[in-house]
Design a protein around this motif. Structure first.
Motif, PDB file in Angstrom:
ATOM      1  N   PRO A   1       0.806  -1.229   0.000  1.00  0.00           N
ATOM      2  CA  PRO A   1       0.000   0.000   0.000  1.00  0.00           C
ATOM      3  C   PRO A   1       0.836   1.275   0.000  1.00  0.00           C
ATOM      4  O   PRO A   1       0.453   2.274  -0.612  1.00  0.00           O
ATOM      5  CB  PRO A   1      -0.843  -0.115   1.270  1.00  0.00           C
TER       6      PRO A   1
ATOM      7  N   ALA B   1       2.121   1.690  -3.533  1.00  0.00           N
ATOM      8  CA  ALA B   1       1.009   2.094  -4.396  1.00  0.00           C
ATOM      9  C   ALA B   1       0.630   3.555  -4.164  1.00  0.00           C
ATOM     10  O   ALA B   1       0.265   4.251  -5.111  1.00  0.00           O
ATOM     11  CB  ALA B   1      -0.194   1.186  -4.153  1.00  0.00           C
ATOM     12  N   ALA B   2       0.738   4.033  -2.933  1.00  0.00           N
ATOM     13  CA  ALA B   2       0.437   5.440  -2.654  1.00  0.00           C
ATOM     14  C   ALA B   2       1.434   6.357  -3.360  1.00  0.00           C
ATOM     15  O   ALA B   2       1.056   7.403  -3.890  1.00  0.00           O
ATOM     16  CB  ALA B   2       0.459   5.690  -1.148  1.00  0.00           C
TER      17      ALA B   2
ATOM     18  N   ASP C   1       0.513   6.284  -6.979  1.00  0.00           N
ATOM     19  CA  ASP C   1      -0.705   7.072  -7.171  1.00  0.00           C
ATOM     20  C   ASP C   1      -0.391   8.567  -7.170  1.00  0.00           C
ATOM     21  O   ASP C   1      -0.960   9.330  -7.963  1.00  0.00           O
ATOM     22  CB  ASP C   1      -1.702   6.730  -6.066  1.00  0.00           C
TER      23      ASP C   1
ATOM     24  N   SER D   1      -6.616   5.718 -10.592  1.00  0.00           N
ATOM     25  CA  SER D   1      -7.158   5.674  -9.235  1.00  0.00           C
ATOM     26  C   SER D   1      -6.196   4.911  -8.316  1.00  0.00           C
ATOM     27  O   SER D   1      -5.300   4.204  -8.770  1.00  0.00           O
ATOM     28  CB  SER D   1      -8.521   4.986  -9.238  1.00  0.00           C
ATOM     29  N   TYR D   2      -6.425   5.059  -7.014  1.00  0.00           N
ATOM     30  CA  TYR D   2      -5.581   4.352  -6.049  1.00  0.00           C
ATOM     31  C   TYR D   2      -5.741   2.839  -6.194  1.00  0.00           C
ATOM     32  O   TYR D   2      -4.770   2.097  -6.097  1.00  0.00           O
ATOM     33  CB  TYR D   2      -5.921   4.790  -4.619  1.00  0.00           C
ATOM     34  N   ASP D   3      -6.978   2.383  -6.455  1.00  0.00           N
ATOM     35  CA  ASP D   3      -7.214   0.945  -6.636  1.00  0.00           C
ATOM     36  C   ASP D   3      -6.439   0.415  -7.839  1.00  0.00           C
ATOM     37  O   ASP D   3      -5.828  -0.651  -7.771  1.00  0.00           O
ATOM     38  CB  ASP D   3      -8.703   0.657  -6.807  1.00  0.00           C
TER      39      ASP D   3
ATOM     40  N   ALA E   1      -3.762   1.759  -9.047  1.00  0.00           N
ATOM     41  CA  ALA E   1      -2.346   1.832  -8.686  1.00  0.00           C
ATOM     42  C   ALA E   1      -1.932   0.622  -7.860  1.00  0.00           C
ATOM     43  O   ALA E   1      -0.832   0.083  -8.043  1.00  0.00           O
ATOM     44  CB  ALA E   1      -2.063   3.123  -7.927  1.00  0.00           C
ATOM     45  N   CYS E   2      -2.810   0.162  -6.962  1.00  0.00           N
ATOM     46  CA  CYS E   2      -2.513  -1.036  -6.160  1.00  0.00           C
ATOM     47  C   CYS E   2      -2.364  -2.270  -7.042  1.00  0.00           C
ATOM     48  O   CYS E   2      -1.425  -3.051  -6.875  1.00  0.00           O
ATOM     49  CB  CYS E   2      -3.608  -1.272  -5.126  1.00  0.00           C
TER      50      CYS E   2
END
Length: 99
Positions: A40, A43-44, A47, A54-56, A58-59
């Motif tokens: 996470p 991914a942040a 992002d 979106s963050y999702d 990016a994850c």
């Protein structure tokens, strides 16, 4: 009609690939330059660098990139008291120095 299925006149537009070739790998290796991180957190950072996804998304893309880099021997997954942490290998740092 093809095989009993109505085909649309025009296929929906595909989403543009927001990261160019090698961009995700570079972002992930840069994120791990400061030390081991969890998915996470990586991914942040991705992002923040790529606001058009979106963050999702990016994850998901970060996880796929980490798996690909793991197969290449550039990152490893460590299991410890802090959970699963991804870290760069020495080979990734040697690549970083060349960039």
């Amino acid at each position: 009609m093809q095989r009993g299925v109505h085909m649309p006149a025009v296929l929906p537009a595909k989403s543009k690939d927001v990261a160019g070739k090698g961009m995700m790998s570079l972002l992930v290796i840069r994120a791990l330059k400061d030390g081991p991180k969890r998915l996470p957190a990586i991914a942040a950072l991705v992002d923040a660098a790529r606001p058009e996804i979106s963050y999702d998304a990016a994850c998901v893309r970060t996880g796929q990139t980490l798996d690909r880099l793991k197969r290449k021997g550039l990152v490893v997954l460590d299991f410890g008291p802090d959970g699963c942490l991804w870290r760069s290998t020495r080979f990734a740092f040697s690549l970083w120095d060349r960039m």
